[in-house]
Write a protein that holds these residues in place. Structure first.
Motif, PDB file in Angstrom:
ATOM      1  N   LYS A  11       0.724  -1.181  -0.148  1.00  9.27           N
ATOM      2  CA  LYS A  11       0.117   0.100   0.076  1.00  9.27           C
ATOM      3  C   LYS A  11       0.744   1.203  -0.080  1.00  9.27           C
ATOM      4  CE  LYS A  11      -3.980  -1.959   2.161  1.00  9.27           C
ATOM      5  NZ  LYS A  11      -4.988  -2.195   3.329  1.00  9.27           N
ATOM      6  N   ARG A  12       1.970   1.211   0.635  1.00  7.47           N
ATOM      7  CA  ARG A  12       2.816   2.385   0.803  1.00  7.47           C
ATOM      8  C   ARG A  12       3.497   2.606  -0.508  1.00  7.47           C
ATOM      9  NH1 ARG A  12       6.890   1.506   5.747  1.00  7.47           N
ATOM     10  NH2 ARG A  12       7.970   2.813   4.319  1.00  7.47           N
ATOM     11  N   LEU A  13       3.941   1.302  -1.260  1.00  4.62           N
ATOM     12  CA  LEU A  13       4.657   1.480  -2.405  1.00  4.62           C
ATOM     13  C   LEU A  13       3.634   2.095  -3.407  1.00  4.62           C
ATOM     14  CD1 LEU A  13       7.002   0.969  -4.261  1.00  4.62           C
ATOM     15  CD2 LEU A  13       6.277  -1.569  -4.670  1.00  4.62           C
ATOM     16  N   ARG A  14       2.492   1.453  -3.649  1.00  4.27           N
ATOM     17  CA  ARG A  14       1.373   2.109  -4.598  1.00  4.27           C
ATOM     18  C   ARG A  14       1.224   3.414  -4.361  1.00  4.27           C
ATOM     19  NH1 ARG A  14      -0.975  -3.320  -3.440  1.00  4.27           N
ATOM     20  NH2 ARG A  14      -2.554  -2.036  -2.035  1.00  4.27           N
ATOM     21  N   ARG A  15       1.052   4.005  -3.191  1.00  2.00           N
ATOM     22  CA  ARG A  15       0.904   5.416  -2.572  1.00  2.00           C
ATOM     23  C   ARG A  15       1.939   6.400  -3.386  1.00  2.00           C
ATOM     24  NH1 ARG A  15      -1.423   4.011   2.014  1.00  2.00           N
ATOM     25  NH2 ARG A  15       0.719   4.241   3.273  1.00  2.00           N
TER      26      ARG A  15
END
Length: 88
Positions: A11-15
């Motif tokens: 989720k952090r990477l996608r954001r």
């Protein structure tokens, strides 16, 4: 099996990459859709995806997938997809 922190890290990477929103199972659906368009081997794809032969999951979820400009997934479009490479 993915580590417990996998979902949080992804989720952090996608954001950070600006890939929000991220549809549920989008990578799985893309693989199945483009694989089917390329190879057309429904039985093999069902086995790889863990679907039983009597499920119509492929027909309901993957065959209806369109390109971002609304075109159906053809073999030619799928072959272009499989050639995607990161910039050098």
């Amino acid at each position: 099996m993915a580590p417990p922190s996998w979902d949080r890290l992804m989720k952090r990477l996608r954001r950070a990459a600006g890939l929000v929103p991220w549809p549920h199972d989008v990578l799985r659906h893309c693989f199945a859709s483009y694989y089917h368009a390329t190879h057309g081997d429904k039985a093999k794809l069902q086995a790889m995806m863990g679907h039983s032969a009597d499920q119509d999951t492929l027909e309901r979820h993957y065959r209806a997938v369109r390109t971002p400009d609304g075109k159906p997934l053809t073999k030619a479009v799928a072959e272009q997809f499989w050639k995607i490479l990161p910039p050098r």
